[in-house]
Design an enzyme around this catalytic site. Structure first.
Site, PDB file in Angstrom:
ATOM      1  N   TYR A 182     -21.451  86.232   1.467  1.00 41.36           N
ATOM      2  CA  TYR A 182     -20.449  84.822   0.759  1.00 41.36           C
ATOM      3  C   TYR A 182     -20.258  83.909   1.571  1.00 41.36           C
ATOM      4  O   TYR A 182     -20.553  83.335   2.317  1.00 41.36           O
ATOM      5  CB  TYR A 182     -19.007  85.727   0.918  1.00 41.36           C
ATOM      6  CG  TYR A 182     -18.184  84.638   0.295  1.00 41.36           C
ATOM      7  CD1 TYR A 182     -17.631  83.746  -1.243  1.00 41.36           C
ATOM      8  CD2 TYR A 182     -17.372  83.750   0.997  1.00 41.36           C
ATOM      9  CE1 TYR A 182     -17.225  83.659  -1.444  1.00 41.36           C
ATOM     10  CE2 TYR A 182     -16.434  82.907   1.048  1.00 41.36           C
ATOM     11  CZ  TYR A 182     -16.500  82.556  -0.473  1.00 41.36           C
ATOM     12  OH  TYR A 182     -14.609  81.534  -0.767  1.00 41.36           O
ATOM     13  N   SER A 185     -16.432  76.897   2.492  1.00 38.77           N
ATOM     14  CA  SER A 185     -15.483  77.987   2.711  1.00 38.77           C
ATOM     15  C   SER A 185     -15.325  78.038   4.414  1.00 38.77           C
ATOM     16  O   SER A 185     -16.399  78.213   5.181  1.00 38.77           O
ATOM     17  CB  SER A 185     -14.757  79.003   2.405  1.00 38.77           C
ATOM     18  OG  SER A 185     -14.278  80.176   3.303  1.00 38.77           O
TER      19      SER A 185
END
Length: 261
Positions: free
Chosen positions: A148, A138
């Protein structure tokens, strides 16, 4: 015929990879937790593209689930030529408000599962002197965003490092780093997607097309779309706190954790 194994294959980027690869004539192994949904999507792909589609129900937050996929990847009688490690999820609340169990599950899915499945795939690919691994990370890998972002940063570093180590073996790795993609990701995490500006959204099929182009070009990192390439460049030049404030708040809600299912 190449066989491609895709984790998190029933929605979003995983489903887009399945459509694209089936359209290119690949046999598929679809991996996800929801067996009924797997079967439904597999039937759709078989009918539309006339390719072989195998389903494997596995929860990659568990050792049993990871082991099941490792076993399939090590099957030398039915070799996998392309592995797409796409399974993942987000936590609604920031670190400190989310349960530690959820943070550890994220590490299990985003790091341990990627490490182990890549290892199993590469083991057989090196023997065959060919193969590809796409690890979906990401743009958050380049931004401060708790567990994350840290887990996705690990995916990028690991993928690019292993790609260099395997130079000359016929095995290639690519880290795919999209920005916000219109999928079920935010809904499942209980995030408020309305807080994300319209310009920031990407289409999953276009993200996959960019990844396949970059893989064919011999790249180890793919950042789809010029807008996000600019964001990544800017994060490397701007003061660390500038993008961190936006990254940590985008789509987040404070309060009780949101369940994965």
């Amino acid at each position: 015929m190449t066989t491609s194994l895709i984790t998190g294959a029933t929605a979003g980027i995983g489903a887009a990879f399945a459509r694209r690869l089936a359209g290119d004539g690949h046999a598929l192994v679809l991996v996800a937790r929801d067996e009924a949904r797997l079967e439904e999507y597999a039937s759709e792909l078989r009918e539309r593209y006339a390719v072989s589609v195998e389903v494997l129900s596995a929860d990659l937050s568990t050792d049993k689930g990871i082991e099941a996929v490792e076993t399939r990847l090590r099957d030398r009688d039915r070799p996998v030529g392309l592995l797409v490690n796409n399974a993942g999820f987000g936590n609604r609340a920031p670190f400190g408000d989310s349960a530690m169990a959820d943070e550890l599950t994220m590490v299990k899915v985003h790091i341990e599962a990627v490490l182990r499945l890549t290892g199993a795939a590469v083991e057989v690919m090196r023997e065959r002197r060919r193969g590809y691994v796409v690890n979906v990370a990401s743009v958050a890998a380049f931004l401060p965003r708790g567990t994350y972002g840290a887990s996705k940063a690990w995916v990028v570093s690991f993928t690019q490092g292993v790609d260099k180590e395997l130079a000359g073996t016929g095995v290639r790795l690519l880290a795919l780093c999209p920005g916000f993609v219109r999928t079920e990701f935010h809904e499942r995490a209980g995030m408020d997607a309305t807080a994300i500006p319209e310009w920031a959204w990407l289409d999953a099929d276009r993200v996959v097309a960019a990844a396949i182009r970059d893989l064919a070009r011999g790249r180890s990192l793919s950042v789809p779309d010029a807008r996000y390439k600019a964001v990544v460049t800017a994060t490397r030049m701007a003061p660390s706190g500038l993008f961190g404030r936006f990254s940590t708040k985008a789509g987040r809600k404070y309060g009780p954790r949101y369940p994965r299912d």
